[in-house]
Write a protein that holds these residues in place. Structure first.
Motif, mmCIF file in Angstrom:
data_model
loop_
_atom_site.group_PDB
_atom_site.id
_atom_site.type_symbol
_atom_site.label_atom_id
_atom_site.label_comp_id
_atom_site.label_asym_id
_atom_site.label_seq_id
_atom_site.Cartn_x
_atom_site.Cartn_y
_atom_site.Cartn_z
ATOM 1 N N VAL A 66 0.840 -1.209 0.000
ATOM 2 C CA VAL A 66 0.000 0.000 0.000
ATOM 3 C C VAL A 66 0.867 1.248 0.000
ATOM 4 C CG1 VAL A 66 -1.649 1.347 1.366
ATOM 5 C CG2 VAL A 66 -1.997 -1.108 1.045
ATOM 6 N N ALA A 67 1.943 1.234 0.782
ATOM 7 C CA ALA A 67 2.842 2.387 0.828
ATOM 8 C C ALA A 67 3.440 2.654 -0.555
ATOM 9 C CB ALA A 67 3.959 2.148 1.842
ATOM 10 N N ASP A 68 3.834 1.603 -1.256
ATOM 11 C CA ASP A 68 4.388 1.766 -2.599
ATOM 12 C C ASP A 68 3.312 2.257 -3.567
ATOM 13 O OD1 ASP A 68 6.376 1.712 -4.527
ATOM 14 O OD2 ASP A 68 6.026 -0.387 -5.051
ATOM 15 N N LEU A 69 2.091 1.783 -3.406
ATOM 16 C CA LEU A 69 0.985 2.232 -4.251
ATOM 17 C C LEU A 69 0.747 3.724 -4.088
ATOM 18 C CD1 LEU A 69 -1.450 1.792 -6.101
ATOM 19 C CD2 LEU A 69 -2.752 1.079 -4.077
ATOM 20 N N LEU A 70 0.770 4.201 -2.858
ATOM 21 C CA LEU A 70 0.558 5.634 -2.613
ATOM 22 C C LEU A 70 1.686 6.469 -3.200
ATOM 23 C CD1 LEU A 70 -0.868 5.419 0.994
ATOM 24 C CD2 LEU A 70 -1.977 6.586 -0.918
ATOM 25 N N GLU A 71 2.912 5.980 -3.109
ATOM 26 C CA GLU A 71 4.030 6.708 -3.701
ATOM 27 C C GLU A 71 3.876 6.772 -5.220
ATOM 28 O OE1 GLU A 71 7.818 5.302 -2.443
ATOM 29 O OE2 GLU A 71 7.363 5.478 -0.302
ATOM 30 N N ASP A 72 3.428 5.675 -5.804
ATOM 31 C CA ASP A 72 3.211 5.656 -7.250
ATOM 32 C C ASP A 72 2.093 6.622 -7.640
ATOM 33 O OD1 ASP A 72 3.551 4.270 -9.961
ATOM 34 O OD2 ASP A 72 1.419 3.968 -9.571
ATOM 35 N N MET A 73 1.029 6.674 -6.860
ATOM 36 C CA MET A 73 -0.075 7.586 -7.145
ATOM 37 C C MET A 73 0.377 9.038 -7.080
ATOM 38 S SD MET A 73 -3.036 5.536 -5.045
ATOM 39 C CE MET A 73 -4.219 6.885 -5.080
ATOM 40 N N ALA A 74 1.234 9.343 -6.120
ATOM 41 C CA ALA A 74 1.761 10.709 -6.015
ATOM 42 C C ALA A 74 2.599 11.059 -7.240
ATOM 43 C CB ALA A 74 2.593 10.862 -4.742
ATOM 44 N N GLU A 75 3.398 10.096 -7.696
ATOM 45 C CA GLU A 75 4.255 10.335 -8.861
ATOM 46 C C GLU A 75 3.438 10.528 -10.133
ATOM 47 O OE1 GLU A 75 6.609 6.840 -8.891
ATOM 48 O OE2 GLU A 75 7.795 7.393 -7.129
ATOM 49 N N GLN A 76 2.293 9.835 -10.223
ATOM 50 C CA GLN A 76 1.492 9.855 -11.445
ATOM 51 C C GLN A 76 0.446 10.967 -11.464
ATOM 52 O OE1 GLN A 76 2.377 7.914 -13.916
ATOM 53 N NE2 GLN A 76 3.935 6.983 -12.605
ATOM 54 N N SER A 77 0.294 11.712 -10.368
ATOM 55 C CA SER A 77 -0.733 12.740 -10.293
ATOM 56 C C SER A 77 -0.488 13.837 -11.332
ATOM 57 C CB SER A 77 -0.761 13.371 -8.896
ATOM 58 O OG SER A 77 -1.193 12.435 -7.936
ATOM 59 N N ALA A 78 -1.579 14.437 -11.789
ATOM 60 C CA ALA A 78 -1.489 15.495 -12.796
ATOM 61 C C ALA A 78 -0.704 16.683 -12.250
ATOM 62 C CB ALA A 78 -2.885 15.940 -13.214
ATOM 63 N N PRO A 79 0.103 17.340 -13.079
ATOM 64 C CA PRO A 79 0.896 18.486 -12.631
ATOM 65 C C PRO A 79 0.026 19.703 -12.338
ATOM 66 C CG PRO A 79 1.090 18.235 -15.000
ATOM 67 C CD PRO A 79 0.345 17.038 -14.507
ATOM 68 N N ARG A 80 0.613 20.645 -11.634
ATOM 69 C CA ARG A 80 -0.084 21.874 -11.258
ATOM 70 C C ARG A 80 -0.438 22.699 -12.485
ATOM 71 N NH1 ARG A 80 2.293 26.918 -9.977
ATOM 72 N NH2 ARG A 80 4.347 25.921 -10.003
ATOM 73 N N THR A 81 -1.603 23.340 -12.420
ATOM 74 C CA THR A 81 -2.068 24.237 -13.471
ATOM 75 C C THR A 81 -1.748 25.678 -13.103
ATOM 76 O OG1 THR A 81 -3.877 22.747 -14.052
ATOM 77 C CG2 THR A 81 -4.096 25.049 -14.735
ATOM 78 N N GLU A 82 -1.279 26.475 -14.056
ATOM 79 C CA GLU A 82 -1.030 27.895 -13.831
ATOM 80 C C GLU A 82 -1.949 28.705 -14.741
ATOM 81 O OE1 GLU A 82 2.953 29.379 -13.556
ATOM 82 O OE2 GLU A 82 3.758 27.385 -13.136
ATOM 83 N N THR A 83 -2.828 29.530 -14.132
ATOM 84 C CA THR A 83 -3.780 30.326 -14.900
ATOM 85 C C THR A 83 -3.492 31.815 -14.842
ATOM 86 O OG1 THR A 83 -5.323 30.648 -13.051
ATOM 87 C CG2 THR A 83 -5.546 28.613 -14.338
ATOM 88 N N GLY A 84 -2.617 32.245 -13.933
ATOM 89 C CA GLY A 84 -2.319 33.665 -13.786
ATOM 90 C C GLY A 84 -3.085 34.347 -12.685
ATOM 91 N N SER A 85 -3.993 33.626 -12.035
ATOM 92 C CA SER A 85 -4.711 34.179 -10.886
ATOM 93 C C SER A 85 -4.872 33.103 -9.830
ATOM 94 C CB SER A 85 -6.093 34.707 -11.298
ATOM 95 O OG SER A 85 -7.005 33.641 -11.499
#
Length: 211
Positions: A66-85
């Motif tokens: 489970v710990a490895d699964l959570l680390e993998d999920m963190a690595e695969q999460s979508a990157p941050r969006t920048e909109t300017g506000s």
């Protein structure tokens, strides 16, 4: 352990990486269906079409998996969006969380992981690490808002990001309320309003900012 290091911490490539991917996806299925108490390494190996010896040697315990699964999920999460506000950025964050929690696969998986963390210290540590990674990924949007003068200096970026997702998890786990884009947008707007008012200031200039 043959690979060296703590089970579930090695990041190999090639065939071993494919085996890890198959096992983690099988673990997701098992957790979604049965929760942590029903997570059995032999069953995961069967689902992944991988030898039991390989799974036991690499992970050793269900909680290590489970710990490895959570680390993998963190690595695969979508990157941050920048909109300017800040409102645009936090709305993007809120909608990402909302989509994840209402996804037919990811929603039940997160429920199972959170439930598991309440009774298992290692799972809780892995879950805390997962969310810390996600919060740190989005924190720069608050720092940028400080630089633009949208929110006061000294605003705690981590607290602002947590404030966005907290009501969404409340809907998922406690109230059972409607969890749609409108709910996500309100969570983002509330966090921005509070941040502008200086609610999350931990030092420096606490003067509220105008909209």
């Amino acid at each position: 352990m043959a690979d060296g290091g703590e089970p579930g911490t090695v990041r190999p490539g090639g065939r071993t990486a494919r085996v890890r991917e198959a096992v983690l996806r099988a673990a997701e299925d098992a957790l979604t269906e049965q929760g942590l108490t029903g997570l059995d390494l032999a069953d995961v190996a069967r689902r992944a079409d991988v030898g039991k010896t390989t799974v036991y040697r690499r992970w050793g315990t269900a909680t290590a998996l489970v710990a490895d699964l959570l680390e993998d999920m963190a690595e695969q999460s979508a990157p941050r969006t920048e909109t300017g506000s800040l409102l645009g950025d936090l709305t993007a964050n809120a909608r990402l969380v909302q989509r994840t929690l209402t996804d037919p696969r990811q929603g039940p998986l997160f429920k199972a992981l959170i439930a598991a963390a309440t009774g298992d210290a290692r799972t809780a540590t892995a879950l805390h690490r997962f969310y810390d990674i996600r919060v740190r990924e989005w924190a720069p949007c608050v720092r940028q808002a400080v630089d633009r003068g949208e929110v006061p200096g000294g605003t705690d970026p981590h607290e602002v990001i947590r404030a966005v997702s907290a009501p969404l998890y409340y809907h998922l786990l406690i109230s059972g309320g409607r969890l749609d884009e409108a709910t996500a947008d309100r969570a983002a707007e509330a966090a921005v309003t509070a941040a502008r008012a200086g609610v999350y200031v931990t030092g420096g200039d606490s003067k509220p900012q105008r909209a």
